[in-house]
Design a protein around this motif. Sequence first.
Motif, PDB file in Angstrom:
ATOM      1  N   CYS A 159       0.807  -1.223   0.000  1.00  0.00           N
ATOM      2  CA  CYS A 159       0.000   0.000   0.000  1.00  0.00           C
ATOM      3  C   CYS A 159       0.840   1.273   0.000  1.00  0.00           C
ATOM      4  O   CYS A 159       0.683   2.147   0.843  1.00  0.00           O
ATOM      5  CB  CYS A 159      -0.991  -0.007   1.153  1.00  0.00           C
TER       6      CYS A 159
ATOM      7  N   LYS B 266      -6.334   3.276  -5.516  1.00  0.00           N
ATOM      8  CA  LYS B 266      -7.141   3.297  -4.285  1.00  0.00           C
ATOM      9  C   LYS B 266      -8.608   2.994  -4.573  1.00  0.00           C
ATOM     10  O   LYS B 266      -9.210   2.191  -3.855  1.00  0.00           O
ATOM     11  CB  LYS B 266      -6.977   4.631  -3.567  1.00  0.00           C
ATOM     12  N   PRO B 267      -9.225   3.592  -5.609  1.00  0.00           N
ATOM     13  CA  PRO B 267     -10.619   3.252  -5.894  1.00  0.00           C
ATOM     14  C   PRO B 267     -10.823   1.773  -6.244  1.00  0.00           C
ATOM     15  O   PRO B 267     -11.820   1.167  -5.835  1.00  0.00           O
ATOM     16  CB  PRO B 267     -10.988   4.152  -7.078  1.00  0.00           C
TER      17      PRO B 267
ATOM     18  N   ARG C 165      -8.999  -0.707  -5.168  1.00  0.00           N
ATOM     19  CA  ARG C 165      -8.823  -1.449  -3.915  1.00  0.00           C
ATOM     20  C   ARG C 165     -10.103  -1.402  -3.079  1.00  0.00           C
ATOM     21  O   ARG C 165     -10.543  -2.405  -2.522  1.00  0.00           O
ATOM     22  CB  ARG C 165      -7.650  -0.857  -3.130  1.00  0.00           C
ATOM     23  N   LYS C 166     -10.716  -0.224  -3.016  1.00  0.00           N
ATOM     24  CA  LYS C 166     -11.958  -0.075  -2.251  1.00  0.00           C
ATOM     25  C   LYS C 166     -13.119  -0.835  -2.896  1.00  0.00           C
ATOM     26  O   LYS C 166     -13.984  -1.352  -2.206  1.00  0.00           O
ATOM     27  CB  LYS C 166     -12.321   1.396  -2.117  1.00  0.00           C
ATOM     28  N   ALA C 167     -13.135  -0.899  -4.219  1.00  0.00           N
ATOM     29  CA  ALA C 167     -14.236  -1.536  -4.937  1.00  0.00           C
ATOM     30  C   ALA C 167     -14.106  -3.055  -5.013  1.00  0.00           C
ATOM     31  O   ALA C 167     -15.060  -3.729  -5.383  1.00  0.00           O
ATOM     32  CB  ALA C 167     -14.318  -0.970  -6.358  1.00  0.00           C
ATOM     33  N   TRP C 168     -12.961  -3.593  -4.662  1.00  0.00           N
ATOM     34  CA  TRP C 168     -12.692  -5.019  -4.859  1.00  0.00           C
ATOM     35  C   TRP C 168     -13.793  -5.901  -4.267  1.00  0.00           C
ATOM     36  O   TRP C 168     -14.260  -6.832  -4.925  1.00  0.00           O
ATOM     37  CB  TRP C 168     -11.332  -5.380  -4.274  1.00  0.00           C
ATOM     38  N   LYS C 169     -14.250  -5.627  -3.055  1.00  0.00           N
ATOM     39  CA  LYS C 169     -15.259  -6.487  -2.416  1.00  0.00           C
ATOM     40  C   LYS C 169     -16.633  -6.353  -3.059  1.00  0.00           C
ATOM     41  O   LYS C 169     -17.325  -7.329  -3.259  1.00  0.00           O
ATOM     42  CB  LYS C 169     -15.381  -6.141  -0.933  1.00  0.00           C
TER      43      LYS C 169
END
Length: 67
Positions: free
Chosen positions: A9, A25-26, A28-32
């Motif tokens: 990171c 970063k977006p 990474r946040k959207a992965w789930k």
Amino acid sequence: MERPCIKVCDYDDDTGWCRGCGMTKPERKAWKRAREYREAILENLPARLEAMEKAGHATGEAARKRK
């Protein structure tokens, strides 16, 4: 599908790509929550990491050792 994050990171200021995995970063946040985009995200990562390496940045496990 396992996420590509290796918990480095450390984001490149110019590209916004993580030096560890290549995600932004977006992403990474959207992965789930955005499972339908995972394959597209994964397809982009090798080229991003290669571009950062060519620019002289440590990437992947080498980026972890750099910290």
